[in-house]
Design a protein around this motif. Sequence first.
Motif: not given
Lengths: 155, 129
Positions: B101-126
């Motif tokens: 269960q905690l392994g699944s949670l860790a993978r989920y949180l990593e995916t969310e972190q990546k999404k956040k970073k990508e969104e931050d990058k997109k928002n940078e130019p604007s």
Amino acid sequence: MSQAATIEIERNDEGCVLEIEHVFKATIEDVYAAWSDPKRLAKWWGPQGMTCPVCDWDPAPGGTWRTCMQSPTGKQYCVGGKFTDVAPPTRLAFTWMWEGEGPNGGVDTHVTIDLQDLDGMTRLKLTHTRLPDEESAKNHSDGWTSSFIDLAEIL
Amino acid sequence: MVKYSASEADSTLDLTFQALADPTRRAILGRLAEGEATAGELAAPFEMSLPAVSKHLKVLEKAGFLIRARDGRVHRCNLDAGPMQAASDWISTYRNFWEGQLGSLARYLETEQKKKKEEDKKNEPSSND
């Protein structure tokens, strides 16, 4: 990547206690939200390869919850209980009872999730108490024990 | 099969964990897993007196890990892995479950972190507008 878990097992008057600590590279708010928000919970709840078709989960003190995890072969493992402590973003506690045919399928156990901020990372301590001891584990009927072992093997 | 008296059965798991909690006793179990040994043979790898080793053997015996057979003055010791199996079977189901269960949670949180970073990058130019 997250740090490896540390695990301890003890025994007290109520049965066996399992403690697992795990450090996640995420903020305490994000880790808490992953536990408290049913939409987020459903995305990770259940071991790898399993889905979570039933996720009735809305943490409020005294509220009930129920989830079913489904294996790739379609077998469902359902577990439910009641929330006993909801204190964002540091603690979530709930009772935990597997549904099953065996005499211990209805054993009322308890899980506490404690979160601690570590400079932007989060330490999670999971404490599962009132677990059946070896004697009652021995008495598990094949149905309950084997389905739980099946579940463990899928992990 | 391991045989316990009624009073022993109540605290079997306590005895098992107590027996396993000591590095010397774990080493003794490791040696016994290779085959029968006398108390003297079990004591040999440790810088310890025979009575000290004997105390460890008694703890292991009480927990049901060790079966002694007397051969004249020599005690032959054999391993009974029954208690270990019962304890590890029990622990592994719950432990594996939560680790998974905690392994699944860790993978989920990593995916969310990546999404956040990508969104931050997109928002940078604007944000430079």
